[in-house]
Scaffold this motif. Structure first.
Motif, PDB file in Angstrom:
ATOM      1  N   TRP A 186       0.838  -1.207   0.000  1.00 26.33           N
ATOM      2  CA  TRP A 186       0.000   0.000   0.000  1.00 26.33           C
ATOM      3  C   TRP A 186       0.866   1.248   0.000  1.00 26.33           C
ATOM      4  O   TRP A 186       0.660   2.174  -0.803  1.00 26.33           O
ATOM      5  N   ALA A 187       1.858   1.304   0.889  1.00 28.40           N
ATOM      6  CA  ALA A 187       2.701   2.496   0.997  1.00 28.40           C
ATOM      7  C   ALA A 187       3.485   2.742  -0.287  1.00 28.40           C
ATOM      8  O   ALA A 187       3.540   3.873  -0.798  1.00 28.40           O
ATOM      9  N   VAL A 213       9.130   2.895   2.318  1.00 29.26           N
ATOM     10  CA  VAL A 213       8.973   2.178   3.581  1.00 29.26           C
ATOM     11  C   VAL A 213      10.317   2.160   4.307  1.00 29.26           C
ATOM     12  O   VAL A 213      11.317   1.667   3.789  1.00 29.26           O
ATOM     13  N   ILE A 214      10.318   2.688   5.499  1.00 28.08           N
ATOM     14  CA  ILE A 214      11.533   2.771   6.307  1.00 28.08           C
ATOM     15  C   ILE A 214      11.700   1.519   7.155  1.00 28.08           C
ATOM     16  O   ILE A 214      12.808   1.008   7.323  1.00 28.08           O
ATOM     17  N   CYS A 215      10.597   1.033   7.688  1.00 27.56           N
ATOM     18  CA  CYS A 215      10.638  -0.159   8.535  1.00 27.56           C
ATOM     19  C   CYS A 215       9.249  -0.788   8.545  1.00 27.56           C
ATOM     20  O   CYS A 215       8.240  -0.079   8.452  1.00 27.56           O
ATOM     21  N   PHE A 227       6.774   4.922   7.223  1.00 32.88           N
ATOM     22  CA  PHE A 227       7.150   5.484   5.930  1.00 32.88           C
ATOM     23  C   PHE A 227       7.508   6.958   6.114  1.00 32.88           C
ATOM     24  O   PHE A 227       7.233   7.563   7.166  1.00 32.88           O
ATOM     25  N   GLU A 228       8.113   7.551   5.072  1.00 28.52           N
ATOM     26  CA  GLU A 228       8.585   8.928   5.156  1.00 28.52           C
ATOM     27  C   GLU A 228       7.941   9.795   4.076  1.00 28.52           C
ATOM     28  O   GLU A 228       7.785   9.357   2.932  1.00 28.52           O
ATOM     29  N   THR A 264       1.451   3.433   9.553  1.00 34.90           N
ATOM     30  CA  THR A 264       0.132   2.826   9.500  1.00 34.90           C
ATOM     31  C   THR A 264       0.229   1.479  10.195  1.00 34.90           C
ATOM     32  O   THR A 264       1.306   0.871  10.240  1.00 34.90           O
ATOM     33  N   TYR A 265      -0.862   1.031  10.767  1.00 34.18           N
ATOM     34  CA  TYR A 265      -0.818  -0.242  11.488  1.00 34.18           C
ATOM     35  C   TYR A 265      -2.189  -0.894  11.499  1.00 34.18           C
ATOM     36  O   TYR A 265      -3.218  -0.240  11.264  1.00 34.18           O
ATOM     37  N   LYS A 266      -2.177  -2.161  11.751  1.00 33.52           N
ATOM     38  CA  LYS A 266      -3.398  -2.932  11.963  1.00 33.52           C
ATOM     39  C   LYS A 266      -3.252  -3.578  13.333  1.00 33.52           C
ATOM     40  O   LYS A 266      -2.265  -4.284  13.572  1.00 33.52           O
ATOM     41  N   PRO A 267      -4.168  -3.337  14.264  1.00 39.93           N
ATOM     42  CA  PRO A 267      -3.938  -3.749  15.648  1.00 39.93           C
ATOM     43  C   PRO A 267      -4.174  -5.223  15.952  1.00 39.93           C
ATOM     44  O   PRO A 267      -3.984  -5.642  17.091  1.00 39.93           O
ATOM     45  N   TYR A 268      -4.551  -6.003  14.963  1.00 38.94           N
ATOM     46  CA  TYR A 268      -4.866  -7.408  15.216  1.00 38.94           C
ATOM     47  C   TYR A 268      -4.599  -8.225  13.968  1.00 38.94           C
ATOM     48  O   TYR A 268      -4.434  -7.688  12.863  1.00 38.94           O
ATOM     49  N   HIS A 269      -4.559  -9.521  14.124  1.00 40.92           N
ATOM     50  CA  HIS A 269      -4.578 -10.438  12.978  1.00 40.92           C
ATOM     51  C   HIS A 269      -5.397 -11.649  13.393  1.00 40.92           C
ATOM     52  O   HIS A 269      -5.369 -12.077  14.545  1.00 40.92           O
TER      53      HIS A 269
END
Length: 453
Positions: free
Chosen positions: A167-168, A175-177, A300-301, A327-332
């Motif tokens: 996505w990024a 993407v930095i990390c 990301f930067e 950006t993050y997703k808090p679950y899987h």
């Protein structure tokens, strides 16, 4: 058209996607609970070394007995039912199966099933991250040669991380990390099946009353599973593993852009474009505020002042400079989400995360001083844990991969904290998993040598 709409069309046309699942453990059972609820999907067979366990899993997730009473694959195809079998090879070879899912967790089994799927021109979803890290870059090449798809499993963290990275990059962000969260303290690397429950906080009565596998749980705790998943992400996303292994910094979601950025910008990263796992507890054991224990992320930067201003205007949490955001997703939901992979392959012809170049590896590393004559007991055991490292470094050290560090006998002493080497162990070179792994090492060692020349 959405995945769901395309599956619905296949259901309306009487052309369901015919799926064969290998392994009816936790991940497999979670997928079993959802497959009958998805239009256009026919789970035609479940293969497991213990058919009785597979049937118990089907009952536990709500299947009626008549639904899995098929006596053969042809009958299952005709009646829309499911065959339970112990013969995975026959299931893979069947003309009634379109997509194979390997959810076994055994590296050797995963390699075997992948090679047989390629020979039968079948797509495969590799839930089995152990097999993917052991030989995935080579298996991906063999899949391409066979004209089939070799895919990560949606719902598992590596595939979800790959989705965030994609996505990024697709919208023009570097993407930095990227990585995930877990519960980690430095002492966990030495954890064994005898100490694991204390670290989890489970009482003896809780353990006695449940279906708990201490070695499996310990593989999550001692860092091995995190290393495997980050190697898979590095190989799928073209990211670089940290040269000294995962650091597991304590970090909540609000601090991702401030901590997981380059050292030159005030962060912890020695280089850009890497993977890392963040801990949900501080080093003194206190919980991290707004932790990401069950989730995934990508940092990301902003590539320009204009984009930096957009970050601020639309509420992104950034570092103090405003340049780095996450950006993050808090679950899987692991197996509950696996249907995304099946649908993506069947109706779009796309993997949900695809292993590429060999960038990351996981070396079997001594938990304590090991002595010649000791037998290694593999992932989550008493003798070794898995340490993430760049593949080039693994080759340079002649490191034994964690996926093969089971039942091998040491020929030499290995000091605590050092990677076990191929020369430290006795092994049978003609075993399929070993032969495939060595083939991959030779292939990439040759490629590295040619590039250097």
């Amino acid at each position: 058209m959405s995945l769901f709409a395309k599956l619905q069309r296949r259901a309306d046309e009487g052309r369901p996607v015919r799926v064969g699942l290998i392994g009816a453990g936790k991940f497999g059972a979670m997928y079993l609970s959802q497959a009958p609820r998805t239009p256009g999907i026919h789970l035609i067979a479940v293969a497991d070394l213990s058919p009785d366990r597979a049937r118990a899993s089907l009952r536990r997730v709500g299947w009626e007995e008549a639904r899995f009473a098929a006596r053969g694959l042809e009958e299952a195809a005709r009646a829309g039912t499911t065959l339970v079998t112990e013969d995975a090879d026959a299931m893979i070879a069947s003309p009634f199966v379109d997509i194979v899912i390997d959810a076994t967790g055994s590296p050797a089994a995963g390699i075997r099933h992948a090679l047989r799927a390629f020979a039968a021109a079948k797509h495969i979803v590799m839930v089995n991250v152990e097999a993917d890290v052991l030989a995935g870059p080579l298996l991906a090449r063999k899949a391409a040669e066979a004209g089939v798809i070799y895919s990560m499993a949606s719902g598992d963290q590596p595939a979800l991380i790959a989705e965030l990275v994609d996505w990024a990059r697709t919208i023009g962000l570097e993407v930095i990390c990227a990585g995930k969260g877990t519960k980690y303290l430095p002492a966990y690397h030495a954890s064994t099946p005898d100490t694991v429950w204390g670290h989890y906080g489970f009482s003896e009565s809780q353990v006695a009353g449940g279906d708990f596998n201490p070695q499996m749980f310990n593989s999550f705790l001692d860092g091995t599973k995190s290393a495997l998943e980050m190697a898979a992400v590095a190989n799928a996303c073209g990211l670089t593993p940290p040269r000294d292994g995962l650091a597991f910094p304590p970090c909540g979601v609000d601090d991702l852009p401030s901590i997981l950025k380059p050292v030159a910008d005030g962060g912890l990263l020695t280089e850009r474009g890497t993977v890392e796992v963040v801990s949900s507890v501080e080093r003194d054991g206190r919980p991290v505020f707004r932790d990401l224990r069950w989730g995934v992320y990508a940092v990301f930067e902003a590539p320009s002042p204009y984009v930096r201003d957009c970050f601020a205007q639309y509420g992104l949490k950034t570092d103090a400079s405003g340049r780095f955001a996450a950006t993050y997703k808090p679950y899987h939901l692991i197996g509950l989400e696996l249907g995304i992979s099946v649908a993506s392959i069947a109706v779009r012809g796309e993997a949900t995360g695809a292993t590429g170049d060999w960038r990351g590896d996981v070396a079997a590393t001594a938990k304590r001083a090991l002595r010649a004559g000791e037998r290694l007991d593999g992932e989550g055991g008493f003798t070794v844990y898995g340490k993430l490292m760049p593949a080039a470094e693994s080759l340079a050290q002649d490191a034994l991969p964690i996926g093969l560090a089971h039942n091998m006998v040491l020929k030499t002493d290995v000091p605590a904290g050092r990677a076990v080497r191929w020369s430290d162990v006795a092994y049978e070179a003609d075993q399929e998993a070993i032969r495939v792994r060595r083939e991959m090492e030779d292939l990439f060692r040759g490629a590295t040598g040619r590039a250097a020349g």
